[in-house]
Design a protein around this motif. Structure first.
Motif, PDB file in Angstrom:
ATOM      1  N   LYS A  67       0.812  -1.217   0.000  1.00 27.43           N
ATOM      2  CA  LYS A  67       0.000   0.000   0.000  1.00 27.43           C
ATOM      3  C   LYS A  67       0.847   1.269   0.000  1.00 27.43           C
ATOM      4  O   LYS A  67       0.386   2.331  -0.409  1.00 27.43           O
ATOM      5  N   ALA A  68       2.087   1.145   0.476  1.00 31.84           N
ATOM      6  CA  ALA A  68       2.980   2.309   0.525  1.00 31.84           C
ATOM      7  C   ALA A  68       3.812   2.458  -0.743  1.00 31.84           C
ATOM      8  O   ALA A  68       4.649   3.352  -0.836  1.00 31.84           O
ATOM      9  N   GLY A  69       3.588   1.565  -1.714  1.00 30.26           N
ATOM     10  CA  GLY A  69       4.343   1.646  -2.961  1.00 30.26           C
ATOM     11  C   GLY A  69       5.714   1.006  -2.882  1.00 30.26           C
ATOM     12  O   GLY A  69       6.615   1.348  -3.659  1.00 30.26           O
ATOM     13  N   ILE A  70       5.882   0.069  -1.957  1.00 27.16           N
ATOM     14  CA  ILE A  70       7.185  -0.580  -1.755  1.00 27.16           C
ATOM     15  C   ILE A  70       7.092  -2.082  -2.023  1.00 27.16           C
ATOM     16  O   ILE A  70       6.103  -2.724  -1.658  1.00 27.16           O
ATOM     17  N   ILE A  71       8.119  -2.608  -2.656  1.00 23.39           N
ATOM     18  CA  ILE A  71       8.239  -4.053  -2.845  1.00 23.39           C
ATOM     19  C   ILE A  71       9.326  -4.553  -1.915  1.00 23.39           C
ATOM     20  O   ILE A  71      10.454  -4.048  -1.929  1.00 23.39           O
ATOM     21  N   HIS A  72       8.997  -5.538  -1.089  1.00 20.08           N
ATOM     22  CA  HIS A  72       9.952  -6.167  -0.194  1.00 20.08           C
ATOM     23  C   HIS A  72      10.170  -7.597  -0.697  1.00 20.08           C
ATOM     24  O   HIS A  72       9.198  -8.333  -0.893  1.00 20.08           O
ATOM     25  N   ALA A  73      11.400  -7.988  -0.895  1.00 13.67           N
ATOM     26  CA  ALA A  73      11.653  -9.330  -1.404  1.00 13.67           C
ATOM     27  C   ALA A  73      12.981  -9.882  -0.897  1.00 13.67           C
ATOM     28  O   ALA A  73      13.979  -9.158  -0.818  1.00 13.67           O
ATOM     29  N   SER A  74      12.986 -11.155  -0.563  1.00  9.14           N
ATOM     30  CA  SER A  74      14.217 -11.834  -0.161  1.00  9.14           C
ATOM     31  C   SER A  74      14.916 -12.349  -1.414  1.00  9.14           C
ATOM     32  O   SER A  74      14.293 -13.016  -2.246  1.00  9.14           O
ATOM     33  N   ILE A  75      16.213 -12.020  -1.543  1.00  6.96           N
ATOM     34  CA  ILE A  75      16.924 -12.418  -2.763  1.00  6.96           C
ATOM     35  C   ILE A  75      18.153 -13.299  -2.469  1.00  6.96           C
ATOM     36  O   ILE A  75      18.975 -13.524  -3.351  1.00  6.96           O
ATOM     37  N   GLY A  76      18.253 -13.807  -1.252  1.00 10.65           N
ATOM     38  CA  GLY A  76      19.381 -14.688  -0.950  1.00 10.65           C
ATOM     39  C   GLY A  76      19.689 -14.747   0.531  1.00 10.65           C
ATOM     40  O   GLY A  76      18.881 -14.336   1.366  1.00 10.65           O
ATOM     41  N   ARG A  77      20.886 -15.257   0.843  1.00 11.84           N
ATOM     42  CA  ARG A  77      21.337 -15.355   2.229  1.00 11.84           C
ATOM     43  C   ARG A  77      22.729 -14.732   2.334  1.00 11.84           C
ATOM     44  O   ARG A  77      23.445 -14.600   1.334  1.00 11.84           O
ATOM     45  N   VAL A  78      23.135 -14.383   3.544  1.00 13.54           N
ATOM     46  CA  VAL A  78      24.449 -13.758   3.716  1.00 13.54           C
ATOM     47  C   VAL A  78      25.586 -14.727   3.403  1.00 13.54           C
ATOM     48  O   VAL A  78      26.721 -14.305   3.183  1.00 13.54           O
ATOM     49  N   SER A  79      25.282 -16.027   3.364  1.00 11.31           N
ATOM     50  CA  SER A  79      26.311 -17.006   3.008  1.00 11.31           C
ATOM     51  C   SER A  79      26.597 -17.007   1.503  1.00 11.31           C
ATOM     52  O   SER A  79      27.602 -17.561   1.061  1.00 11.31           O
ATOM     53  N   PHE A  80      25.721 -16.386   0.717  1.00  4.83           N
ATOM     54  CA  PHE A  80      25.936 -16.296  -0.723  1.00  4.83           C
ATOM     55  C   PHE A  80      27.158 -15.417  -0.998  1.00  4.83           C
ATOM     56  O   PHE A  80      27.472 -14.510  -0.233  1.00  4.83           O
ATOM     57  N   SER A  81      27.801 -15.659  -2.113  1.00  4.03           N
ATOM     58  CA  SER A  81      28.897 -14.788  -2.537  1.00  4.03           C
ATOM     59  C   SER A  81      28.310 -13.452  -2.992  1.00  4.03           C
ATOM     60  O   SER A  81      27.133 -13.377  -3.380  1.00  4.03           O
ATOM     61  N   PRO A  82      29.117 -12.383  -2.969  1.00  3.49           N
ATOM     62  CA  PRO A  82      28.622 -11.089  -3.465  1.00  3.49           C
ATOM     63  C   PRO A  82      28.109 -11.183  -4.900  1.00  3.49           C
ATOM     64  O   PRO A  82      27.137 -10.514  -5.264  1.00  3.49           O
ATOM     65  N   GLU A  83      28.764 -12.024  -5.693  1.00  4.18           N
ATOM     66  CA  GLU A  83      28.353 -12.171  -7.096  1.00  4.18           C
ATOM     67  C   GLU A  83      26.944 -12.754  -7.208  1.00  4.18           C
ATOM     68  O   GLU A  83      26.134 -12.327  -8.039  1.00  4.18           O
TER      69      GLU A  83
END
Length: 230
Positions: free
Chosen positions: A166-182
């Motif tokens: 409702k506030a115009g924001i998309i929240h999404a999980s895109i990985g874990r901190v164990s993932f590489s930066p790439e």
């Protein structure tokens, strides 16, 4: 209340007067993580849309190239003729009436619900329970389909749904901190590109107003939106 030294040290790693490239943010988000578990890495994307307008209530799906790092629990609601396909594809729960009763009783211990078109009339009454939790099956997200096996495989393979709030924001999980930066950067790019492609023609002005990356309980890292649009 005094700020703990550990938190001060973490905050110092982020320049409040700077916006970071996606590549930089994907590295920093690992450095500022303070949890002892494999925390989620999330994107918070504010869009220049009016969610109250039907054509600007953006939603869609995207398959992250490296998955989310989380094994998603999938419920398939279907008639007996589709149960074998759903189970063979790896669905965690398969059935119909018994799960409708469980959901009516408050059970929502799943991440995604897939349903066949023929059972949707029965599921409609669950909208008040499933809707607020973004669990309601929807043809636009590929979760209402006769090909339940393909739907389950996509979810297990890293397909996620996104929806503007409702506030115009998309929240999404895109990985874990164990993932590489790439991997974090690649997953983030895939999601952002999907959101850019979903831009409605009626949206005026700046579309990507702000993008922040953060892990669970970490400070948010501002990402340069201009570089993302290019």
């Amino acid at each position: 209340m005094a700020i703990p030294k550990k938190r001060k040290a973490v905050d110092a790693k982020i320049d409040k007067n700077k916006v970071y490239s996606l590549k930089e943010a994907s590295t920093i988000v690992k450095d500022v993580n303070t949890t002892k578990f494999d925390a989620s890495v999330d994107l918070h994307i504010r869009l220049g849309v009016d969610p109250k307008k039907a054509d600007q209530a953006i939603r869609g799906t995207v398959t992250l190239p490296h998955g989310t790092g989380k094994t998603k629990r999938v419920l398939v609601l279907c008639n007996p003729d589709k149960e074998a396909d759903a189970k063979a594809a790896g669905a965690d729960f398969v059935g119909l009436d018994e799960f409708i009763q469980k959901i009516e009783g408050g059970w929502v211990d799943v991440d995604v619900i897939v349903a066949t078109p023929s059972v949707m009339p029965k599921i409609g009454k669950l909208g008040k329970i499933l809707g607020p939790r973004n669990l309601m099956p929807n043809p636009k997200t590929g979760t209402v389909t006769n090909d339940v096996a393909a739907a389950v495989n996509e979810v297990k393979g890293g397909k996620i749904a996104f929806k503007v709030d409702k506030a115009g924001i998309i929240h999404a999980s895109i990985g874990r901190v164990s993932f590489s930066p790439e991997k974090i950067a690649a997953n983030s790019t895939e999601l952002i590109n999907a959101i850019i492609k979903a831009k409605p023609s009626s949206a005026k002005g700046t579309y990507l107003r702000s993008v922040f990356m953060a892990s669970t309980m970490s400070p948010a890292i501002p990402v340069d939106t201009k570089s993302l649009m290019n």
